[in-house]
Write a protein that holds these residues in place. Sequence first.
Motif, mmCIF file in Angstrom:
data_model
loop_
_atom_site.group_PDB
_atom_site.id
_atom_site.type_symbol
_atom_site.label_atom_id
_atom_site.label_comp_id
_atom_site.label_asym_id
_atom_site.label_seq_id
_atom_site.Cartn_x
_atom_site.Cartn_y
_atom_site.Cartn_z
ATOM 1 N N PHE A 167 39.591 40.996 48.555
ATOM 2 C CA PHE A 167 39.167 42.144 49.359
ATOM 3 C C PHE A 167 38.257 41.703 50.502
ATOM 4 O O PHE A 167 38.287 42.293 51.592
ATOM 5 C CB PHE A 167 38.473 43.184 48.479
ATOM 6 N N VAL A 168 37.439 40.681 50.268
ATOM 7 C CA VAL A 168 36.596 40.159 51.342
ATOM 8 C C VAL A 168 37.454 39.653 52.494
ATOM 9 O O VAL A 168 37.217 39.976 53.670
ATOM 10 C CB VAL A 168 35.687 39.025 50.817
ATOM 11 N N ALA A 169 38.488 38.878 52.174
ATOM 12 C CA ALA A 169 39.347 38.304 53.216
ATOM 13 C C ALA A 169 40.096 39.390 53.984
ATOM 14 O O ALA A 169 40.171 39.360 55.220
ATOM 15 C CB ALA A 169 40.330 37.318 52.594
ATOM 16 N N VAL A 170 40.667 40.357 53.266
ATOM 17 C CA VAL A 170 41.484 41.390 53.916
ATOM 18 C C VAL A 170 40.620 42.381 54.691
ATOM 19 O O VAL A 170 40.914 42.716 55.851
ATOM 20 C CB VAL A 170 42.346 42.133 52.871
ATOM 21 N N THR A 226 29.914 45.476 23.732
ATOM 22 C CA THR A 226 28.821 45.992 24.556
ATOM 23 C C THR A 226 29.111 47.448 24.914
ATOM 24 O O THR A 226 30.268 47.886 24.885
ATOM 25 C CB THR A 226 28.694 45.173 25.858
ATOM 26 N N PRO A 227 28.078 48.256 25.233
ATOM 27 C CA PRO A 227 28.311 49.657 25.616
ATOM 28 C C PRO A 227 29.263 49.750 26.811
ATOM 29 O O PRO A 227 29.098 49.017 27.791
ATOM 30 C CB PRO A 227 26.917 50.162 25.970
ATOM 31 N N MET A 228 30.212 50.652 26.723
ATOM 32 C CA MET A 228 31.238 50.737 27.759
ATOM 33 C C MET A 228 30.651 51.141 29.109
ATOM 34 O O MET A 228 31.045 50.617 30.159
ATOM 35 C CB MET A 228 32.338 51.713 27.342
ATOM 36 N N LYS A 229 29.671 52.061 29.111
ATOM 37 C CA LYS A 229 29.105 52.506 30.394
ATOM 38 C C LYS A 229 28.375 51.360 31.090
ATOM 39 O O LYS A 229 28.364 51.272 32.321
ATOM 40 C CB LYS A 229 28.177 53.700 30.194
ATOM 41 N N ASP A 230 27.771 50.447 30.301
ATOM 42 C CA ASP A 230 27.116 49.285 30.904
ATOM 43 C C ASP A 230 28.146 48.342 31.534
ATOM 44 O O ASP A 230 27.913 47.766 32.602
ATOM 45 C CB ASP A 230 26.301 48.533 29.860
ATOM 46 N N SER A 231 29.291 48.181 30.839
ATOM 47 C CA SER A 231 30.351 47.319 31.375
ATOM 48 C C SER A 231 30.927 47.887 32.662
ATOM 49 O O SER A 231 31.192 47.152 33.616
ATOM 50 C CB SER A 231 31.462 47.146 30.336
ATOM 51 N N PHE A 232 31.115 49.225 32.695
ATOM 52 C CA PHE A 232 31.605 49.860 33.920
ATOM 53 C C PHE A 232 30.646 49.602 35.081
ATOM 54 O O PHE A 232 31.062 49.217 36.183
ATOM 55 C CB PHE A 232 31.772 51.365 33.720
ATOM 56 N N GLY A 233 29.347 49.828 34.859
ATOM 57 C CA GLY A 233 28.365 49.611 35.919
ATOM 58 C C GLY A 233 28.316 48.161 36.363
ATOM 59 O O GLY A 233 28.210 47.866 37.557
ATOM 60 N N LYS A 234 28.430 47.227 35.398
ATOM 61 C CA LYS A 234 28.359 45.807 35.715
ATOM 62 C C LYS A 234 29.535 45.362 36.573
ATOM 63 O O LYS A 234 29.356 44.719 37.612
ATOM 64 C CB LYS A 234 28.321 45.000 34.417
ATOM 65 N N PHE A 235 30.767 45.724 36.152
ATOM 66 C CA PHE A 235 31.948 45.231 36.859
ATOM 67 C C PHE A 235 32.142 45.932 38.202
ATOM 68 O O PHE A 235 32.557 45.294 39.179
ATOM 69 C CB PHE A 235 33.182 45.364 35.974
ATOM 70 N N HIS A 236 31.873 47.234 38.264
ATOM 71 C CA HIS A 236 31.930 47.905 39.568
ATOM 72 C C HIS A 236 30.853 47.355 40.494
ATOM 73 O O HIS A 236 31.068 47.220 41.708
ATOM 74 C CB HIS A 236 31.760 49.422 39.403
ATOM 75 N N GLY A 237 29.675 47.034 39.934
ATOM 76 C CA GLY A 237 28.605 46.453 40.748
ATOM 77 C C GLY A 237 28.991 45.106 41.318
ATOM 78 O O GLY A 237 28.720 44.815 42.483
ATOM 79 N N ILE A 238 29.643 44.263 40.483
ATOM 80 C CA ILE A 238 30.091 42.951 40.966
ATOM 81 C C ILE A 238 31.076 43.116 42.116
ATOM 82 O O ILE A 238 30.975 42.453 43.153
ATOM 83 C CB ILE A 238 30.737 42.148 39.820
ATOM 84 N N PHE A 239 32.042 44.025 41.926
ATOM 85 C CA PHE A 239 33.062 44.195 42.962
ATOM 86 C C PHE A 239 32.450 44.702 44.263
ATOM 87 O O PHE A 239 32.733 44.173 45.356
ATOM 88 C CB PHE A 239 34.153 45.151 42.489
ATOM 89 N N PHE A 240 31.614 45.742 44.178
ATOM 90 C CA PHE A 240 31.084 46.320 45.407
ATOM 91 C C PHE A 240 29.990 45.454 46.023
ATOM 92 O O PHE A 240 29.717 45.575 47.224
ATOM 93 C CB PHE A 240 30.592 47.751 45.155
ATOM 94 N N PHE A 241 29.376 44.571 45.231
ATOM 95 C CA PHE A 241 28.520 43.553 45.843
ATOM 96 C C PHE A 241 29.385 42.628 46.693
ATOM 97 O O PHE A 241 29.018 42.258 47.806
ATOM 98 C CB PHE A 241 27.787 42.751 44.762
ATOM 99 N N GLY A 242 30.558 42.262 46.159
ATOM 100 C CA GLY A 242 31.491 41.452 46.940
ATOM 101 C C GLY A 242 31.966 42.164 48.188
ATOM 102 O O GLY A 242 32.187 41.538 49.233
ATOM 103 N N MET A 243 32.104 43.494 48.100
ATOM 104 C CA MET A 243 32.572 44.253 49.261
ATOM 105 C C MET A 243 31.534 44.330 50.378
ATOM 106 O O MET A 243 31.826 44.840 51.464
ATOM 107 C CB MET A 243 32.962 45.674 48.829
ATOM 108 N N ALA A 244 30.314 43.829 50.109
ATOM 109 C CA ALA A 244 29.344 43.740 51.200
ATOM 110 C C ALA A 244 29.717 42.620 52.162
ATOM 111 O O ALA A 244 29.410 42.690 53.357
ATOM 112 C CB ALA A 244 27.944 43.488 50.635
ATOM 113 N N PHE A 245 30.399 41.613 51.658
ATOM 114 C CA PHE A 245 30.697 40.452 52.486
ATOM 115 C C PHE A 245 31.734 40.738 53.582
ATOM 116 O O PHE A 245 31.645 40.132 54.657
ATOM 117 C CB PHE A 245 31.126 39.280 51.609
ATOM 118 N N PRO A 246 32.735 41.615 53.369
ATOM 119 C CA PRO A 246 33.588 41.966 54.512
ATOM 120 C C PRO A 246 32.794 42.557 55.664
ATOM 121 O O PRO A 246 33.091 42.312 56.836
ATOM 122 C CB PRO A 246 34.565 42.997 53.926
ATOM 123 N N ARG A 247 31.774 43.335 55.340
ATOM 124 C CA ARG A 247 30.947 43.914 56.395
ATOM 125 C C ARG A 247 30.127 42.833 57.080
ATOM 126 O O ARG A 247 29.946 42.852 58.306
ATOM 127 C CB ARG A 247 30.036 44.985 55.794
#
Length: 473
Positions: free
Chosen positions: A28-31, A140-161
């Motif tokens: 996603f960063v590249a595209v 692990t608690p599912m809500k924590d996993s959701f927050g963790k993995f979405h956070g990783i992805f959208f942290f990566g989405m800062a780099f296209p900007r």
Amino acid sequence: MCLLSSCRPKKDLTGNERRTVFILSIIFVAVFSGFIGIQNLQSTLNNEAGRGVISLSVVYAGFIISSFFAPSFIRVLTAKSCLILGFISHVAYAASNIYAVFWTILPASTFVGLTSGLIWTSQGMFISRCAISFSETQNTPMKDSFGKFHGIFFFGMAFPRLVGNLLSSVILMQGHYNETTTNASDLFTIKLCGADLCPKHTVTEEQFSLPDPLTVKILMTVFVTSSIIGLLLCIFFLPPLTTIVPLSQKGALRNMLSASCSCLRVNTEANLILLVPSALLLSFFESFLWIDISKAYISCPFGVKIVGFSMALQGLFSGISSVVLPALANLISRKYVISLIIIGIITSHVGLLVWTPTNDKLLHMLGFVSLHGILDGGFRTLIFTVVSYMYPDKTDGAFASVATWRAIGYTINIILAYYLCVRTRLYMMFALGALSMVTYVVLEIRLRMKKKISEIVIDEGSESNVDLRDSDQ
């Protein structure tokens, strides 16, 4: 409705959840380095006859349509194939901007729009399945996993900007700029920046300093290359998601209709309806950045060269907040963090109403752009986390529905930008923010009540099992 067997993670993700999320983020960063860089410049570089704004409206109008049908195509084509198709459209879009006229840019915009829903629904499914798989295997608690993995992805989405916007500024600064003289009437018009800027003001009237065509072509060629790299990474390195595909044409048609109906059914549920104003607010807040802030608050007083650096700064803070704010939400409760973000968005709109940017207030503008990044990154990540938490077994329909509403928000705001002044639309976003605050509070109350009822049912079931064992003895 989304079949449980098609939404639960398969064995192909077990043990590879983090790796899959990191690969997806790099792709996603590249595209999107190219797409975001172009998007932030459209209202300035292609201002003639409103070409840039019209092309963006076509993109997001197509986004609405593709989001509705995304679950259908994903079930037949698979999520990875839909991502590949979508990234091909982004290559074509970047290429069309090398020679940006209506007959090149509008077909490419249509292609991007009709595949954007596929991209973002597939992305949501990838992240959710990785989170569910990680939660089940690591206990692990599912809500924590959701927050963790979405956070990783959208942290990566800062780099296209960061990458896209820095490339824009660095390359555009190498070009030659048209310098024009101004008369008295022009000097009066130059002051119409910020909330006072209206669609009737043209590039000449606002005295934007525009780069020469060759420099723009070089920039767009770089963006095309970046998009091609992302496409190749997706083809060769992203693992596929296992889906159930009927063998017969009749079965495939039935599956597509079922998927589309699942999207409609999710939209009739009270919880998603209550989340719609927040999804619309997010899309208005994001699109206001690259439609109006880039033009009325940056290009108008400071020049187009500053747009890239400003957007890169926004992307940096957006990426940081996409990790920090979800982590904070896990500590002090999600509802407090999201509520504070919505209040922050409303307050920022008030600030834009009363502040008039001038060329001696660059630090003020950079401070606001940084604040926008903090609010944007955290809000977007937490909205996706809420959707994953509410619909762990309906990820395709849920993410398609949210993508549809976000696309509707983008389209409405882009169309309004073509007719209404900035000030008028700031008032509208202020009202939308207030509505979002109310509906989100009601949503959290409903989710809390549902959780308490579930806990009571589980406790009663446990007590009845104990009574049965005692009676047997």
